[in-house]
Design an enzyme around this catalytic site. Structure first.
Site, PDB file in Angstrom:
ATOM      1  N   LYS A 184       0.878  -1.170   0.000  1.00 37.79           N
ATOM      2  CA  LYS A 184       0.000   0.000   0.000  1.00 37.79           C
ATOM      3  C   LYS A 184       0.916   1.221   0.000  1.00 37.79           C
ATOM      4  CE  LYS A 184      -1.796   2.990   2.158  1.00 37.79           C
ATOM      5  NZ  LYS A 184      -1.548   4.406   1.774  1.00 37.79           N
ATOM      6  N   GLU A 260       9.824   1.923  10.421  1.00 39.89           N
ATOM      7  CA  GLU A 260      10.874   2.881  10.035  1.00 39.89           C
ATOM      8  C   GLU A 260      10.256   4.259  10.107  1.00 39.89           C
ATOM      9  OE1 GLU A 260      13.966   2.502   9.502  1.00 39.89           O
ATOM     10  OE2 GLU A 260      14.005   0.318   9.505  1.00 39.89           O
ATOM     11  N   CYS A 294      14.050  11.111   5.867  1.00 40.81           N
ATOM     12  CA  CYS A 294      13.974  10.685   7.269  1.00 40.81           C
ATOM     13  C   CYS A 294      15.311  10.870   7.964  1.00 40.81           C
ATOM     14  CB  CYS A 294      13.524   9.238   7.348  1.00 40.81           C
ATOM     15  SG  CYS A 294      14.543   8.144   6.373  1.00 40.81           S
ATOM     16  N   GLU A 395      10.305  16.833  13.920  1.00 39.36           N
ATOM     17  CA  GLU A 395      10.756  16.566  12.558  1.00 39.36           C
ATOM     18  C   GLU A 395       9.973  17.488  11.620  1.00 39.36           C
ATOM     19  OE1 GLU A 395       9.422  13.019  10.523  1.00 39.36           O
ATOM     20  OE2 GLU A 395      11.462  12.655   9.860  1.00 39.36           O
TER      21      GLU A 395
HETATM   22  P1  NAD Z   1       2.447   8.900   7.098  1.00 39.66           P
HETATM   23  O1  NAD Z   1       2.619   8.152   8.358  1.00 39.66           O
HETATM   24  O2  NAD Z   1       1.463   9.987   7.054  1.00 39.66           O
HETATM   25  O3  NAD Z   1       2.063   7.904   5.914  1.00 39.66           O
HETATM   26  C1  NAD Z   1       2.823   6.759   5.625  1.00 39.66           C
HETATM   27  C2  NAD Z   1       1.916   5.711   5.049  1.00 39.66           C
HETATM   28  O4  NAD Z   1       0.990   5.309   6.039  1.00 39.66           O
HETATM   29  C3  NAD Z   1       1.100   6.168   3.844  1.00 39.66           C
HETATM   30  O5  NAD Z   1       1.036   5.109   2.919  1.00 39.66           O
HETATM   31  C4  NAD Z   1      -0.263   6.435   4.462  1.00 39.66           C
HETATM   32  O6  NAD Z   1      -1.334   6.302   3.553  1.00 39.66           O
HETATM   33  C5  NAD Z   1      -0.329   5.348   5.512  1.00 39.66           C
HETATM   34  N1  NAD Z   1      -1.256   5.612   6.611  1.00 39.66           N
HETATM   35  C6  NAD Z   1      -1.634   6.805   7.124  1.00 39.66           C
HETATM   36  N2  NAD Z   1      -2.524   6.627   8.117  1.00 39.66           N
HETATM   37  C7  NAD Z   1      -2.714   5.295   8.247  1.00 39.66           C
HETATM   38  C8  NAD Z   1      -3.507   4.483   9.100  1.00 39.66           C
HETATM   39  N3  NAD Z   1      -4.304   4.994  10.029  1.00 39.66           N
HETATM   40  N4  NAD Z   1      -3.427   3.141   8.952  1.00 39.66           N
HETATM   41  C9  NAD Z   1      -2.629   2.587   8.038  1.00 39.66           C
HETATM   42  N5  NAD Z   1      -1.878   3.299   7.183  1.00 39.66           N
HETATM   43  C10 NAD Z   1      -1.901   4.643   7.282  1.00 39.66           C
HETATM   44  O7  NAD Z   1       3.903   9.410   6.709  1.00 39.66           O
HETATM   45  P2  NAD Z   1       4.307  10.255   5.418  1.00 39.66           P
HETATM   46  O8  NAD Z   1       3.870  11.653   5.646  1.00 39.66           O
HETATM   47  O9  NAD Z   1       3.886   9.536   4.202  1.00 39.66           O
HETATM   48  O10 NAD Z   1       5.887  10.140   5.476  1.00 39.66           O
HETATM   49  C11 NAD Z   1       6.674  10.987   6.228  1.00 39.66           C
HETATM   50  C12 NAD Z   1       7.214  10.254   7.431  1.00 39.66           C
HETATM   51  O11 NAD Z   1       7.879   9.046   7.037  1.00 39.66           O
HETATM   52  C13 NAD Z   1       8.260  11.073   8.150  1.00 39.66           C
HETATM   53  O12 NAD Z   1       8.069  10.989   9.534  1.00 39.66           O
HETATM   54  C14 NAD Z   1       9.557  10.390   7.752  1.00 39.66           C
HETATM   55  O13 NAD Z   1      10.615  10.579   8.630  1.00 39.66           O
HETATM   56  C15 NAD Z   1       9.151   8.967   7.665  1.00 39.66           C
HETATM   57  N6  NAD Z   1      10.104   8.202   6.852  1.00 39.66           N
HETATM   58  C16 NAD Z   1      10.943   7.305   7.480  1.00 39.66           C
HETATM   59  C17 NAD Z   1      11.877   6.590   6.748  1.00 39.66           C
HETATM   60  C18 NAD Z   1      12.791   5.600   7.409  1.00 39.66           C
HETATM   61  O14 NAD Z   1      13.329   4.741   6.731  1.00 39.66           O
HETATM   62  N7  NAD Z   1      12.997   5.675   8.714  1.00 39.66           N
HETATM   63  C19 NAD Z   1      11.962   6.781   5.368  1.00 39.66           C
HETATM   64  C20 NAD Z   1      11.113   7.690   4.764  1.00 39.66           C
HETATM   65  C21 NAD Z   1      10.178   8.400   5.519  1.00 39.66           C
END
Ligand code: NAD
Length: 492
Positions: A184, A260, A294, A395
């Site tokens: 997803k 992650e 990230c 962040e």
């Molecule tokens: P997000 O948590 O908003 O979304 C990530 C994913 O989760 C998306 O696919 C979203 O549709 C899904 N999602 C959202 N709500 C959900 C729910 N209730 N149930 C299930 N799935 C759900 O994050 P984002 O804004 O897409 O990404 C930014 C974040 O990701 C930042 O905090 C960043 O640091 C982190 N990130 C971490 C890494 C790593 O490897 N540590 C890499 C890239 C990004």
């Protein structure tokens, strides 16, 4: 880079289930945008619980029949390798898709996103026949051995900043382990995840092993997280969503999780370092991928003796950064992913000002030329930041650098560890004792000495504290896609 040739192929997407493009059962679709121009590229379905269930059932069927996990390991190895080759062969197209859909520059996508995505498949290809158990000496007249088995059906929920790479980091080890999966991707950047599923099929991965459902988090994501037949969720995203996933696991089948999450990473510079190299690295450590990384080095910790000059030089360079059209080779930084993200960044900038940090450069949206159609933010440097300020704690996920001052090693370590996060860190010094001392003191999943943003498919990457748990890459990632069974045989 002319994007016209690729855009003409855009059509509304369906879901990719059991090796076929499948119409969603609902009618809600999601616009897929180019954030740099505000132009709609295509649409994808917002999969509902029924669609997710269909995908999970396909993955479960494929897992139980064993079309993949029981295939000859040497054949599986070659198929996984071939996925890497297909990614490499199509690198220009994939980089263009990432750039169009995410707003990052084409050059960044071509160099930073696609090669490591191909490499992760090359790396894990060989693991397909190197995952095995042990024989264990035990008391009594027994033969005891372990089997290392795939965890089963994996749900993969990913973020938008490195769409294909984040998917690759999960799909490659899952395939090596013999799992089946439902991906997803972020609703904002789904295009290359579909490509990845197509390459898996073209390379010879049997139908049902890799499925893709698109949709919003609270609909498709939540349905996957709560599904009773999903054995594990591999997640990349925010702490906020991670909490929802933990709750969903607890309220459904206790599926395992690897998380992650975000970071607020300290980049620590001592006066005895190679300061030119440190400055260059600090610059790209925060501004690469428009700060939507990230592992961004968003907290720059500089020793008091060199603070003013070092931070000043960096701000000077930032003020000259070329921001603009992601497809223009001269652009050094593209557009933020969305208006929401841009506003979030600007709100943090306001809070930095309000809390008394000194804004050295940037601090506003860039509207020069025709940039008003996109979501460009000027590279920003705040000096005189103290550890408690919001811009030093949260962040921001944008091109905003918070520069803090420290006196000695102890204070550097204390500030470095003063957030909820612990993803990565860096130390710049020629003193090996200082470097190794800090490597031990800093609570983070990676410590880079005299370097920044070091990644390799062989080396583990992941978080301490609220940056998550579980590791991507290396043999370590295989831990979370396999489980161990202990077999006892009475010998008398
Ligand atoms: P997000 O948590 O908003 O979304 C990530 C994913 O989760 C998306 O696919 C979203 O549709 C899904 N999602 C959202 N709500 C959900 C729910 N209730 N149930 C299930 N799935 C759900 O994050 P984002 O804004 O897409 O990404 C930014 C974040 O990701 C930042 O905090 C960043 O640091 C982190 N990130 C971490 C890494 C790593 O490897 N540590 C890499 C890239 C990004």
């Amino acid at each position: 880079m002319d994007a016209a040739w690729i855009k003409k192929d855009f059509k509304p997407y369906q879901l990719f289930i059991d090796g076929k493009w499948t119409a969603p059962s609902g009618t809600v679709s999601i616009p897929v945008m180019n954030p740099a121009t505000g132009e709609q590229l295509t649409t994808v379905p917002d999969a509902n619980a029924e669609d997710v269930d269909r995908a999970v059932r396909a993955a479960r069927r494929a897992f139980e029949i064993g079309v993949w996990r029981k295939m000859d390991v040497s054949k599986r190895e070659r198929i996984i390798w071939r996925i890497g080759e297909l990614i490499e062969k199509n690198k220009e197209e994939l980089a263009l898709l990432e750039s169009l859909n995410n707003g990052k520059t084409y050059g960044e996508a071509l160099r930073g996103d696609i090669p490591p995505t191909a490499d992760i498949f090359y790396y894990y290809a060989g693991w397909a026949r190197k995952i095995y158990g042990e024989t264990i000496p035990v008391d009594g007249n027994f033969l005891n051995y372990t089997l290392r088995e795939p965890v089963g059906v994996v749900g993969m929920v990913t973020a938008w900043n490195y769409p294909m790479l984040l998917a690759g980091w999960k799909v490659a080890p899952a395939l090596a382990a013999g799992c089946t999966m439902v991906l997803k991707p972020s609703e904002m950047t789904p295009l290359t995840t579909f490509k990845l599923a197509e390459y898996c099929q073209e390379a010879g991965v049997p139908d049902g092993v890799v499925n893709v459902v698109t949709g919003y988090g609270p609909t498709a994501g939540d349905a996957l997280a709560r599904h009773m037949d999903v054995d594990k969720i591999a997640f990349t995203g925010s702490v906020r969503t991670a909490r929802e996933l933990l709750k969903a696991s607890g309220e459904s089948n206790l599926k395992r999780l690897s998380l992650e999450l975000g970071g607020k990473s300290p980049n620590i510079v001592f006066p005895d370092a190679d300061l030119e190299r440190a400055a260059k690295s600090a610059f790209w450590g925060i501004y690469a991928n428009k700060g939507e990384v990230c592992s961004a080095g968003s907290r720059l910790l500089v020793h008091e003796d060199i603070y003013d000059e070092f931070v000043g030089t960096l701000a000077e360079r930032a003020s000259k950064m070329k921001i603009g059209d992601p497809l223009d080779p001269a652009s050094e930084m593209g557009s933020q992913i969305s208006e929401t993200q841009m506003k979030r960044i600007l709100t943090y900038i306001d809070s930095g000002r309000a809390e008394g940090a000194s804004l050295l450069t940037g601090g506003e949206r860039d509207l020069e030329g025709d940039k008003g159609k996109g979501f460009y933010v000027k590279p920003t440097v705040f000096a005189n930041v103290t550890p408690q300020m919001k811009i030093a704690q949260d962040e921001i996920f944008g091109p905003v650098l918070a520069a803090l001052k420290f006196r000695d090693v102890e204070e550097a370590a204390e500030i470095a560890n003063s957030t909820i996060y612990g993803l990565v860190s860096a130390v710049w010094t020629r003193d090996i004792a200082t470097a190794h001392r800090l490597a031990q003191q800093i609570k983070a999943g990676s410590v880079w000495i005299n370097a920044y943003n070091c990644f390799d498919s062989s080396s583990p990457f992941g978080g301490y504290k609220q940056s998550g748990f579980g590791r991507e890459m290396g043999p370590h990632a295989l831990e979370s896609y396999t489980q161990v069974k202990s077999v006892w045989v009475a010998l008398d």
